[in-house]
Design an enzyme around this catalytic site. Structure first.
Site, PDB file in Angstrom:
ATOM      1  N   LYS A 144       0.984  -3.279   4.868  1.00  0.00           N
ATOM      2  CA  LYS A 144       0.108  -4.082   4.006  1.00  0.00           C
ATOM      3  C   LYS A 144       0.852  -4.975   3.022  1.00  0.00           C
ATOM      4  O   LYS A 144       1.816  -4.555   2.399  1.00  0.00           O
ATOM      5  CB  LYS A 144      -0.834  -3.165   3.208  1.00  0.00           C
ATOM      6  CG  LYS A 144      -1.866  -2.455   4.052  1.00  0.00           C
ATOM      7  CD  LYS A 144      -2.908  -3.406   4.616  1.00  0.00           C
ATOM      8  CE  LYS A 144      -3.785  -3.964   3.536  1.00  0.00           C
ATOM      9  NZ  LYS A 144      -5.104  -3.376   3.479  1.00  0.00           N
ATOM     10  N   SER A 163       0.851  -1.195   0.000  1.00  0.00           N
ATOM     11  CA  SER A 163       0.000   0.000   0.000  1.00  0.00           C
ATOM     12  C   SER A 163       0.884   1.242   0.000  1.00  0.00           C
ATOM     13  O   SER A 163       1.949   1.254   0.614  1.00  0.00           O
ATOM     14  CB  SER A 163      -0.881  -0.019   1.252  1.00  0.00           C
ATOM     15  OG  SER A 163      -1.249   1.302   1.623  1.00  0.00           O
TER      16      SER A 163
END
Ligand code: ARG
Length: 458
Positions: free
Chosen positions: A284, A278
């Site tokens: 992420k 991300s």
């Protein structure tokens, strides 16, 4: 202004914008090599039937073959102002071989020519897709084999139903994909019929031999009705619907793989190289490829709907509307071919946490059906057995117990048919081992299935 294949009957040149609007070259140039293959077969047939001279045919075939080579090497470009790939190649041929090239279009029209090219493209696409699907089936079967001991909840309504082998669940996808391959194979039979030689609509007065053309192009038959042959795009809708169904299967698989790899499930993990991050959230690690594979199904369904909407209510025979068949067809094939390979990559890069799968089954009472069936074996009728095990389960839930916590007396409080062997009913391993029916999650049967698939997919 590009050279036109028509114009003799016109008194004024065509409007430039109309020509641009009606041109399909930017889309159908992809058909060039199929168009060349079709034309080569056509002129060989014309020569065989004495419609053109043999030497002329050889000149044309040599010219077309060279154009094909040059297109592949990028040493020649089709005239971007041409109306379509068929016109562009014919013009180029005449430019290169001179008068002989002017003979190529005898006994055909672009209507039967384009139908032939598209069929050749679809036939090729089906063959490529078939082997990609096989590749995906194979990695799934290998993952089943590598995780043969893993047991997981078998879900219905997204809730635990019965324990199943993880391998059994994976093989469900192998079955679905097998039907996809069969569907494509079925469709291929109807694709593999030659429209060429139907002319624009009513055939030709020249003594052609369509069976010979079909033979040269590897078609299994010749379209029987010239009007149908140039109007028919069923095979495009058929292959698009096979692709749409395949995409449904892919999207279901992707959805499960995505869910299983979440923190909440924690059943599987993917090789980090298959994930992306991300721009904002540093922690992420997302399997975006699977989400895209799931997402691309939307456009593929769109292709099918676009094609059906274009064909609906079209009067016979060919109408220029049908030129709009190519973009949805190409887009769907491009997407599905890439997607099947990508999904195979994810399945190949998946690691399975067998303990997490087992933990998910903890105290979920998913042996309940086996317990009811035990009572049936002891002579109880199923409906009564169902009620008894329901009451037994409620007793456990109320007392915050699992089936494994029950004493022999507690079991017998619910039915005198429960013997000392009830311990053999408790636990996911016991549950899968008890299965005997064909197609069930019995480890013995699943192992046989895996072996059979791996043999078949070798
Ligand atoms: N480019 C057309 C197509 O892709 C083929 C030519 C159709 N024939 C015609 N007379 N306009 O469908």
């Amino acid at each position: 202004m590009a050279e036109k294949l028509w114009g003799g009957a016109f008194s004024v040149p065509p409007d430039e914008e109309i020509i641009r609007y009606t041109s399909s070259l930017s889309v159908d140039s992809r058909l060039a090599l199929y168009d060349i293959a079709g034309s080569c077969a056509h002129v060989r047939m014309l020569a065989e039937c004495g419609i053109i001279r043999k030497e002329e045919a050889e000149e044309i075939v040599a010219g077309l073959t060279q154009i094909g080579e040059d297109l592949k090497n990028g040493t020649v470009k089709l005239d971007p102002a041409a109306e379509d790939v068929h016109s562009a190649i014919e013009v180029l041929l005449i430019e290169r071989v001179g008068d002989a090239g002017k003979a190529v279009h005898a006994a055909r029209s672009r209507n039967d020519q384009v139908a032939t090219d598209v069929r050749l493209y679809v036939r090729d696409g089906i063959d490529k897709l078939g082997s990609s699907i096989r590749g995906l089936q194979r990695v799934i079967a290998l993952a089943a084999d590598a995780n043969i001991d893993a047991i997981m909840p078998g879900y219905t309504h997204m809730r635990h139903g019965q324990p199943v082998l993880f391998a059994h669940h994976l093989l469900a996808y192998v079955e679905m994909l097998e039907r996809d391959r069969e569907r494509l194979g079925d469709c291929r039979k109807r694709v593999n019929v030659l429209p060429l030689g139907s002319g624009a609509v009513g055939g030709t007065s020249l003594p052609i031999d369509r069976t010979y053309t079909a033979e040269l192009l590897g078609f299994e038959g010749v379209a029987s009705n010239s009007i149908d042959a140039v109007s028919d795009r069923d095979f495009v809708m058929e292959v698009l619907s096979a692709i749409a169904i395949l995409f449904i299967h892919i999207s279901r698989l992707c959805e499960e793989l995505i869910l299983w790899s979440t923190k909440e499930f924690g059943f599987i993990a993917f090789d980090e190289s298959l994930c992306t991050g991300s721009s904002m959230m540093p922690q992420k690690v997302n399997p975006d490829g699977l989400e895209l594979a799931r997402g691309k199904s939307g456009a593929a369904f769109g292709s099918l709907i676009a094609m059906m909407s274009t064909m609906k209510s079209l009067p016979l025979s060919y109408n220029r509307d049908m030129q709009e068949d190519k973009r949805p067809l190409f887009e769907a094939f491009d997407a599905v071919l890439h997607t099947v390979d990508i999904v195979a990559k994810y399945v190949g890069g998946m690691s399975v946490d067998a303990e997490a799968l087992l933990r998910a089954l903890d105290g979920d009472f998913s042996e309940a059906t086996d317990i009811a069936e035990y009572l049936v074996e002891k002579g109880e009728r199923f409906r009564d057995a169902h009620r008894i095990v329901g009451e037994l389960t409620r007793h456990c839930r109320d007392g915050d117990k699992t089936y494994g916590d029950l004493t022999p007396d507690e079991w017998r409080n619910f039915s005198s048919l429960f013997g000392d062997d009830v311990a053999a009913l408790v636990g996911p391993e016991k549950s899968v081992e008890r299965k005997v029916s064909q197609g069930s999650t019995s480890p013995g049967l699943v192992k046989k299935e895996i072996a059979a698939w791996l043999e078949k997919l070798k």
